[in-house]
Design an enzyme around this catalytic site. Structure first.
Site, PDB file in Angstrom:
ATOM      1  N   ASP A   1      31.012  35.635   1.705  1.00 17.70           N
ATOM      2  CA  ASP A   1      31.713  35.687   2.983  1.00 17.70           C
ATOM      3  C   ASP A   1      31.771  34.281   3.591  1.00 17.70           C
ATOM      4  O   ASP A   1      30.784  33.549   3.572  1.00 17.70           O
ATOM      5  CB  ASP A   1      30.930  36.622   3.926  1.00 17.70           C
ATOM      6  CG  ASP A   1      31.660  36.875   5.223  1.00 17.70           C
ATOM      7  OD1 ASP A   1      32.750  37.469   5.175  1.00 17.70           O
ATOM      8  OD2 ASP A   1      31.146  36.480   6.289  1.00 17.70           O
TER       9      ASP A   1
ATOM     10  N   GLU B   1      35.335  33.964  -0.431  1.00 18.81           N
ATOM     11  CA  GLU B   1      36.283  34.206   0.659  1.00 18.81           C
ATOM     12  C   GLU B   1      36.432  32.857   1.350  1.00 18.81           C
ATOM     13  O   GLU B   1      35.631  32.471   2.193  1.00 18.81           O
ATOM     14  CB  GLU B   1      35.761  35.248   1.648  1.00 18.81           C
ATOM     15  CG  GLU B   1      36.837  35.632   2.657  1.00 18.81           C
ATOM     16  CD  GLU B   1      36.398  35.599   4.106  1.00 18.81           C
ATOM     17  OE1 GLU B   1      37.180  36.030   4.950  1.00 18.81           O
ATOM     18  OE2 GLU B   1      35.288  35.139   4.421  1.00 18.81           O
TER      19      GLU B   1
HETATM   20  C1  BGC Z   1      34.840  39.049   6.855  1.00 22.30           C
HETATM   21  C2  BGC Z   1      35.096  39.603   8.211  1.00 22.30           C
HETATM   22  C3  BGC Z   1      33.973  39.159   9.123  1.00 22.30           C
HETATM   23  C4  BGC Z   1      33.802  37.646   9.092  1.00 22.30           C
HETATM   24  C5  BGC Z   1      32.523  37.203   9.697  1.00 22.30           C
HETATM   25  C6  BGC Z   1      34.921  37.588   7.097  1.00 22.30           C
HETATM   26  O1  BGC Z   1      35.824  36.839   6.753  1.00 22.30           O
HETATM   27  O2  BGC Z   1      35.758  39.444   5.889  1.00 22.30           O
HETATM   28  O3  BGC Z   1      35.243  40.985   8.199  1.00 22.30           O
HETATM   29  O4  BGC Z   1      34.276  39.531  10.430  1.00 22.30           O
HETATM   30  O5  BGC Z   1      33.800  37.147   7.791  1.00 22.30           O
HETATM   31  O6  BGC Z   1      31.464  37.501   8.846  1.00 22.30           O
END
Ligand code: BGC
Length: 553
Positions: free
Chosen positions: A214, A282
């Protein structure tokens, strides 16, 4: 005289599990948003036992792996992305034994499992943050500006709106790039590195096949925490380099994790699924080249390709983003990933403007070289739910306002499985967000066996992806096509996407496999309707396709 066409089923049996090394290069990975997939205990909230019970559905859909969103101990200020203990399962979602049972069942079915790791921040209820002295040693605290320190240390804004700083009772400020309940860790501290190594090992020891990292572009902030100098900073993510995202230092962290993953990958026990353990970033980066830095050979294996997700319904724009993505990842020898929906964005049926477009975009995506991520419910053609009462909304972005659309709840509504009334087989105790009445006809039960249904289109597409060696990883070539149309060739495979509202005529050297809309044929030519996509298998590896504007009338 025109004939409506029917399609064959894949004749070849599904390919055996892909060989160990590089399984992820062409994997179809199905995202399970645990809270909304299946409710095992009837409290209206999805959980691990409920998700486990539905794993055969995912297997039968044709996915290679699942990605589970966070199920760790958490006050749920941000749907579990505020983790209080990465080694414990939140009672809402089950127990550690339930997590183990989920992993074991998935592996028995031949599905790999990727779990979410949240390293940029923790919950404010994490033991490190609850201890004021420990907090100042492991999170980002700074004195305020202004005569009495009454102003935030700099002008950074939270991704969810409002300032990225909150003042404490001691008078100093802590950084939170997301909600105030999600303080940012200080990755200059060795204890933070050691802790995340231990967390990765904890889950690798239990058998997970990989991690979704993340905010993999966060963690490291520019030295001195300089001002951005602009407002509405959330809108700059993915286009600009910001002092809190995509800093060069994050790559050292990813290299360290890659070494750890590689050490586990070498430890493969015979008789188990091939054990190459992976990580997917991500990461939001300003362009495809900066994104490719996350998947250099000694860094992570994959990165979500949000530039594809953000592309408009426009053939030239789609082609440009595909070319750019493939070129950038080719520079570092990595495969590309493709994604159209996830738990943070408006579902693509709604975002692209119609289910027809969404179905066509899906067939394009699944024809491209690389790996594809599917978000639960897109295979049902679910639209975004826009009629959610404020009283039941959960998304922190909604409550922090400031230009945020608050629409993330609309893509997180629990799935309809069966029956004619809510909760449509989701569980026995309602659903934490209301499901629309129109979802009765979109349930898994309602769509199963209907050749026109979106679910059956996904099942066929994934079956063909497994049966045809030319799909998945590999090369592609664009073929000539009129404006508004994309035609591409893979080894023994052809795909044509018509983004226009008018039909085109296609002559292809091959057998028609699948289309996102009903097709008609006359005189050897297939009429591809507006806003649709079709696939052909070609016995001739270099098979040709000719696309023509349709003669009026
Ligand atoms: C996740 C989100 C989350 C954020 C903070 C991201 O990009 O996919 O759902 O709110 O990170 O952790």
């Amino acid at each position: 005289m025109t004939d409506e066409l029917t399609f064959p089923s894949p004749a070849a049996p599904p390919a055996p599990d892909r060989p160990g090394t590089g399984w992820w290069r062409e994997a179809v990975i199905y995202q399970i948003y645990v809270r909304s997939f299946g409710d095992g205990d009837g409290d209206g909230i999805g959980d691990l036992p409920g998700a486990r019970a539905r794993l055969p559905y995912v297997k039968e859909l044709g996915a290679d792996a699942v990605w589970l969103t966070p199920f760790y101990a958490s006050p749920q200020a941000d749907g579990g992305y505020d983790v209080a203990d990465h080694r414990a399962v939140d009672p809402l979602f089950g127990t550690l034994d339930d997590a183990q049972a989920f992993l074991d069942t998935a592996h028995e079915l031949g599905l790999r499992v990727i779990v979410d790791i949240v390293p940029n921040h923790t919950s404010d209820q994490h033991p490190w943050f609850r201890d004021p002295d420990l907090a100042r040693a492991r999170y980002v605290f700074r004195p305020g500006r202004g005569t009495h320190g009454e102003l935030p240390p700099n002008d950074w804004e939270s991704v969810f709106g409002g300032p990225a700083w909150t003042r404490t009772e001691r008078g100093d400020w802590y950084l939170h790039l997301f909600a105030p309940e999600q303080p940012d860790l200080d990755w200059d501290r060795p204890e933070v590195h050691d802790e995340f190594d231990a967390i990765l090992r904890f889950w690798l020891d239990r058998g997970v096949d990989g991690f979704r990292i993340d905010v993999a572009h966060g963690m490291v902030k520019a030295a001195g925490l300089p001002d951005v100098g602009r407002r509405q900073q959330a809108r700059l993510i993915g286009t600009d380099v910001l002092p809190f995202f995509d800093q060069d230092g994050v790559h050292e962290i990813h290299r360290r994790w890659r070494r750890l993953l590689d050490a586990y990958s070498r430890d493969h026990r015979p008789g188990t699924l091939p054990a190459e353990r992976i990580a997917v970033a991500e990461a939001w980066a300003p362009d495809a080249r900066r994104l490719a830095r996350y998947v250099r050979p000694d860094e992570l294996h994959q990165a979500f390709n949000f530039h594809f997700l953000q592309a408009e319904w426009d053939a030239a724009a789609l082609r440009a983003v595909i070319d750019d993505s493939l070129a950038a990842t080719a520079l570092v020898g990595a495969p590309t990933t493709w994604v159209l929906s996830n738990h943070d964005v408006v579902r693509h049926t709604t975002r692209l403007g119609s289910r027809d477009r969404a179905r066509a975009a899906t067939l394009l995506m699944l024809a491209l070289p690389g790996s594809a991520y599917l978000y639960q419910g897109e295979e049902l053609g679910l639209p975004e739910v826009t009629e959610i009462p404020d009283a039941v909304r959960q998304d922190p972005a909604f409550f922090r306002g400031d230009g945020q659309d608050g629409f993330r709840d609309g893509c997180r509504v629990p799935l309809p499985w069966s029956g004619t009334a809510a909760p449509y087989g989701f569980g026995s105790g309602g659903s934490w967000l209301p499901q629309p009445a129109s979802w009765a006809e979109l349930s898994v039960e309602a769509q199963t066996g209907d050749p026109a249904a979106t679910l059956e289109m996904y099942r066929s597409a994934l079956a063909w992806r497994r049966a045809l060696p030319g799909l998945g990883d590999g090369r592609m070539t664009w073929l000539d096509a009129p404006d508004g149309v994309l035609a591409l060739r893979r080894h023994g495979f052809l795909c044509v996407l018509n983004t226009r509202t008018r039909p085109v005529e296609v002559t292809a050297e091959g057998e028609l496999l699948l289309a996102s809309a009903p097709l008609r044929a006359a005189d050897g030519r297939v009429c591809l309707p507006g806003e649709s996509c079709a696939w052909w298998a070609s016995r001739i590896p270099t098979g040709k396709v000719a696309v023509h504007d349709r003669a009026p009338g």
